[in-house]
Design a protein around this motif. Structure first.
Motif, PDB file in Angstrom:
ATOM      1  N   ARG A 187       2.395  -3.399  17.075  1.00 31.45           N
ATOM      2  CA  ARG A 187       1.463  -4.356  17.433  1.00 31.45           C
ATOM      3  C   ARG A 187       0.833  -5.473  16.388  1.00 31.45           C
ATOM      4  O   ARG A 187       0.289  -6.483  16.875  1.00 31.45           O
ATOM      5  CB  ARG A 187       0.384  -3.683  17.853  1.00 31.45           C
ATOM      6  N   ILE A 188       1.487  -5.273  15.190  1.00 33.88           N
ATOM      7  CA  ILE A 188       0.686  -6.230  14.330  1.00 33.88           C
ATOM      8  C   ILE A 188       1.927  -7.216  14.152  1.00 33.88           C
ATOM      9  O   ILE A 188       1.665  -8.508  14.208  1.00 33.88           O
ATOM     10  CB  ILE A 188       0.489  -5.784  12.846  1.00 33.88           C
ATOM     11  N   SER A 189       2.885  -6.697  13.743  1.00 32.26           N
ATOM     12  CA  SER A 189       4.210  -7.821  13.653  1.00 32.26           C
ATOM     13  C   SER A 189       4.795  -8.271  14.876  1.00 32.26           C
ATOM     14  O   SER A 189       5.643  -9.457  14.904  1.00 32.26           O
ATOM     15  CB  SER A 189       5.088  -7.323  12.767  1.00 32.26           C
TER      16      SER A 189
ATOM     17  N   HIS B 285      14.504   0.595   7.996  1.00 30.91           N
ATOM     18  CA  HIS B 285      13.373   1.096   8.724  1.00 30.91           C
ATOM     19  C   HIS B 285      13.327   2.676   8.937  1.00 30.91           C
ATOM     20  O   HIS B 285      14.168   3.023   9.509  1.00 30.91           O
ATOM     21  CB  HIS B 285      13.125   0.336  10.176  1.00 30.91           C
ATOM     22  N   HIS B 286      12.330   3.283   8.496  1.00 31.89           N
ATOM     23  CA  HIS B 286      12.400   4.840   8.491  1.00 31.89           C
ATOM     24  C   HIS B 286      11.051   5.251   8.058  1.00 31.89           C
ATOM     25  O   HIS B 286      10.183   4.391   7.718  1.00 31.89           O
ATOM     26  CB  HIS B 286      13.554   5.376   7.670  1.00 31.89           C
ATOM     27  N   PHE B 287      11.002   6.598   8.464  1.00 32.69           N
ATOM     28  CA  PHE B 287       9.641   7.228   8.141  1.00 32.69           C
ATOM     29  C   PHE B 287       9.972   8.569   7.934  1.00 32.69           C
ATOM     30  O   PHE B 287      10.924   9.191   8.237  1.00 32.69           O
ATOM     31  CB  PHE B 287       8.412   6.622   9.253  1.00 32.69           C
ATOM     32  N   TYR B 288       8.878   9.292   7.375  1.00 36.37           N
ATOM     33  CA  TYR B 288       8.718  10.696   7.229  1.00 36.37           C
ATOM     34  C   TYR B 288       7.499  11.142   6.700  1.00 36.37           C
ATOM     35  O   TYR B 288       6.693  10.389   6.539  1.00 36.37           O
ATOM     36  CB  TYR B 288       9.747  11.114   5.822  1.00 36.37           C
ATOM     37  N   GLY B 289       7.296  12.414   7.139  1.00 35.54           N
ATOM     38  CA  GLY B 289       5.716  12.929   7.109  1.00 35.54           C
ATOM     39  C   GLY B 289       5.701  14.331   7.304  1.00 35.54           C
ATOM     40  O   GLY B 289       6.765  14.994   7.430  1.00 35.54           O
TER      41      GLY B 289
ATOM     42  N   ASP C 230       8.620  -0.238   6.615  1.00 31.10           N
ATOM     43  CA  ASP C 230       8.871  -1.398   7.466  1.00 31.10           C
ATOM     44  C   ASP C 230       9.160  -2.518   7.118  1.00 31.10           C
ATOM     45  O   ASP C 230       8.472  -3.555   7.294  1.00 31.10           O
ATOM     46  CB  ASP C 230       7.380  -1.187   8.401  1.00 31.10           C
ATOM     47  N   GLN C 231      10.104  -2.447   6.123  1.00 35.06           N
ATOM     48  CA  GLN C 231      10.539  -3.645   5.654  1.00 35.06           C
ATOM     49  C   GLN C 231       9.797  -4.765   4.939  1.00 35.06           C
ATOM     50  O   GLN C 231       9.462  -5.761   5.622  1.00 35.06           O
ATOM     51  CB  GLN C 231      11.715  -4.462   6.532  1.00 35.06           C
ATOM     52  N   GLY C 232       8.848  -4.175   3.762  1.00 35.66           N
ATOM     53  CA  GLY C 232       7.944  -5.242   3.239  1.00 35.66           C
ATOM     54  C   GLY C 232       6.457  -4.846   3.651  1.00 35.66           C
ATOM     55  O   GLY C 232       5.639  -5.307   3.052  1.00 35.66           O
ATOM     56  N   SER C 233       6.368  -4.204   4.807  1.00 34.06           N
ATOM     57  CA  SER C 233       5.045  -4.162   5.292  1.00 34.06           C
ATOM     58  C   SER C 233       4.796  -2.450   5.455  1.00 34.06           C
ATOM     59  O   SER C 233       4.463  -1.962   6.534  1.00 34.06           O
ATOM     60  CB  SER C 233       4.582  -4.946   6.558  1.00 34.06           C
ATOM     61  N   ASP C 234       5.424  -1.902   4.589  1.00 35.77           N
ATOM     62  CA  ASP C 234       4.998  -0.499   4.506  1.00 35.77           C
ATOM     63  C   ASP C 234       3.633   0.160   4.575  1.00 35.77           C
ATOM     64  O   ASP C 234       2.723  -0.655   4.178  1.00 35.77           O
ATOM     65  CB  ASP C 234       5.568   0.349   3.220  1.00 35.77           C
ATOM     66  N   TYR C 235       3.477   1.142   5.162  1.00 38.53           N
ATOM     67  CA  TYR C 235       2.023   1.745   5.359  1.00 38.53           C
ATOM     68  C   TYR C 235       2.064   3.305   5.674  1.00 38.53           C
ATOM     69  O   TYR C 235       3.211   3.780   5.819  1.00 38.53           O
ATOM     70  CB  TYR C 235       1.380   1.068   6.575  1.00 38.53           C
ATOM     71  N   GLU C 236       0.877   3.761   5.443  1.00 38.83           N
ATOM     72  CA  GLU C 236       0.869   5.461   5.575  1.00 38.83           C
ATOM     73  C   GLU C 236      -0.240   5.520   6.603  1.00 38.83           C
ATOM     74  O   GLU C 236      -1.011   4.695   6.743  1.00 38.83           O
ATOM     75  CB  GLU C 236       0.169   5.682   4.038  1.00 38.83           C
ATOM     76  N   GLU C 237       0.024   6.738   7.277  1.00 45.13           N
ATOM     77  CA  GLU C 237      -0.995   7.030   8.438  1.00 45.13           C
ATOM     78  C   GLU C 237      -1.514   8.465   7.945  1.00 45.13           C
ATOM     79  O   GLU C 237      -0.559   9.325   7.507  1.00 45.13           O
ATOM     80  CB  GLU C 237      -0.252   7.137   9.877  1.00 45.13           C
ATOM     81  N   GLN C 238      -2.834   8.743   7.963  1.00 43.27           N
ATOM     82  CA  GLN C 238      -3.282  10.130   7.895  1.00 43.27           C
ATOM     83  C   GLN C 238      -4.212  10.519   8.741  1.00 43.27           C
ATOM     84  O   GLN C 238      -5.099   9.538   9.233  1.00 43.27           O
ATOM     85  CB  GLN C 238      -3.991  10.217   6.255  1.00 43.27           C
TER      86      GLN C 238
ATOM     87  N   LYS D 251      -8.949   9.099  11.293  1.00 43.30           N
ATOM     88  CA  LYS D 251      -7.567   8.629  10.911  1.00 43.30           C
ATOM     89  C   LYS D 251      -7.701   7.285   9.918  1.00 43.30           C
ATOM     90  O   LYS D 251      -8.757   6.540  10.083  1.00 43.30           O
ATOM     91  CB  LYS D 251      -7.212   8.113  12.366  1.00 43.30           C
ATOM     92  N   LYS D 252      -6.759   7.293   9.162  1.00 41.49           N
ATOM     93  CA  LYS D 252      -6.611   5.930   8.191  1.00 41.49           C
ATOM     94  C   LYS D 252      -5.290   5.410   8.302  1.00 41.49           C
ATOM     95  O   LYS D 252      -4.281   6.274   8.255  1.00 41.49           O
ATOM     96  CB  LYS D 252      -7.228   6.444   6.749  1.00 41.49           C
ATOM     97  N   ASN D 253      -5.104   4.135   8.572  1.00 39.31           N
ATOM     98  CA  ASN D 253      -3.827   3.692   8.360  1.00 39.31           C
ATOM     99  C   ASN D 253      -4.058   2.616   7.260  1.00 39.31           C
ATOM    100  O   ASN D 253      -5.035   1.755   7.367  1.00 39.31           O
ATOM    101  CB  ASN D 253      -3.651   2.705   9.887  1.00 39.31           C
ATOM    102  N   THR D 254      -3.071   2.459   6.153  1.00 38.13           N
ATOM    103  CA  THR D 254      -3.376   1.574   5.046  1.00 38.13           C
ATOM    104  C   THR D 254      -3.414   0.179   5.493  1.00 38.13           C
ATOM    105  O   THR D 254      -3.679  -0.610   4.476  1.00 38.13           O
ATOM    106  CB  THR D 254      -2.544   2.042   4.030  1.00 38.13           C
ATOM    107  N   LEU D 255      -2.867  -0.181   6.789  1.00 39.06           N
ATOM    108  CA  LEU D 255      -2.833  -1.495   7.122  1.00 39.06           C
ATOM    109  C   LEU D 255      -4.241  -1.982   7.331  1.00 39.06           C
ATOM    110  O   LEU D 255      -4.474  -3.313   7.362  1.00 39.06           O
ATOM    111  CB  LEU D 255      -1.844  -1.712   8.408  1.00 39.06           C
TER     112      LEU D 255
END
Lengths: 131, 200
Positions: free
Chosen positions: B61-63, B101-105, B126-134, B159-163
């Motif tokens: 929703r950001i990009s 584009h990939h993720f793990y957790g 996310d190709q340059g706009s990497d982020y973490e969710e907790q 919840k925290k999203n580093t974005l």
């Protein structure tokens, strides 16, 4: 402030619910015996479950880890695929699965273990009730 | 169109959303999820109760970018007791068209019929706009329903999203009946957080 109110709400609701649970248990507690051994099961639920059965057997399966309705859905679906099974019910409070078999042939208890395990839970006991 | 349209359709035709990342052996699950950072629809199939394979469509929703992921979730550990269950899952996903584009957790939960606790961590490349969710989540069931009843959970989620920076804590309600599951939360900072699931 909103967070504090939410915490208070959660705590209060929990206390009321615990009180409800104790009284509900007292209302339905009754001894049911299989082969002379008492089993921990809601007698009202067992009576409703067996009311329309004409012969056959009911397996009362004690299951560990069956803590929510959503988790138990898979158990019901798995056993309903078996043509020898007439119906299935779940007692979440007691951790029991009731399985009605049409036949009086010996029930494969290992098959019951495997099917419960396929859902991610473990069987601790299987008791057979003849109808 | 794309993800947003599918998500809207799912919301209309499927009255539930769900949380468990793996179903029973041979079971399938359809999920829709929306939050401040993304919309997502996710289907997975579980060959056994220990892992699931699935595909997920995500709209950032950001990009505004859209990606499709092939996903694998593995049950690393489960502990069943008479009155509780504890789970620890590993999750991963990769866009087969764009491998950058990939993720793990990892995420876990512990629950009884009355209490729930859960946590999760996810790293998204996310190709340059990497982020973490907790997130961490605590809940209580205000009443204990029988099998087949409508079940309700009142929860708190942080919840925290580093974005977006700092942690956000807000109330969440979880409902499920039969094969349908829905979870809704809202905060001024995170806005709507909704998760619907149908298992079959």
């Amino acid at each position: 402030m909103t967070q504090l109110m939410t915490l208070i709400l959660l705590f209060a609701t929990s206390c009321f619910a615990l009180a409800d649970e104790k009284s509900a248990h007292a209302m339905h507690e009754a001894d049911v015996f299989i082969d002379g051994s008492a089993i921990d099961i809601d007698s009202d639920q067992l009576e409703r479950f067996t009311a329309d059965l004409q012969g056959g057997q009911v397996a009362v399966v004690s299951v560990m880890g069956m803590v929510c309705d959503f988790c138990a859905r898979g158990i019901e679906k798995t056993f309903k695929r078996d043509k020898s099974v007439i119906k299935v019910d779940v007692d979440l409070a007691k951790g029991k699965v009731l399985i009605a078999f049409a036949s009086t042939a010996p029930i494969d208890r290992e098959a019951i273990d495997r099917k419960i395990l396929a859902n991610g839970q473990n069987v601790t006991a299987v008791q057979i009730l003849s109808i | 169109m794309g993800i947003r349209f599918i998500w809207l359709v799912l919301c209309l035709v499927s009255p539930i959303l769900a949380a468990r990342p793996i179903s029973y052996s041979g079971g399938s699950t359809l999920m829709a999820f929306t939050e401040r950072a993304k919309h997502s629809v996710y289907y997975h199939y579980s060959p056994t109760y220990q892992y699931s394979l699935g595909v997920e469509g995500v709209r950032n929703r950001i990009s505004g970018d859209e990606h499709s992921y092939v996903r694998l979730t593995y049950l690393l550990n489960r502990k069943n007791t008479q009155h509780s269950q504890r789970n620890l899952y590993l999750q991963s996903g990769i866009d087969p068209v764009d491998l950058d584009h990939h993720f793990y957790g990892v995420h876990g939960d512990w629950e009884t019929r009355r209490l729930f606790s859960g946590f999760g961590y996810k790293y998204v490349n996310d190709q340059g706009s990497d982020y973490e969710e907790q997130f961490v989540q605590l809940g209580v069931a205000p009443y204990l329903g029988n099998y087949g009843d409508l079940h309700t959970w009142l929860m708190l989620k942080s919840k925290k999203n580093t974005l977006f920076g700092s942690w956000s804590t807000y109330p969440v309600i979880r409902l499920f009946k039969g094969n349908v599951f829905a979870e809704f939360g809202y905060s001024d900072r995170s806005q709507w957080d909704a998760h619907l699931m149908y298992r079959f």
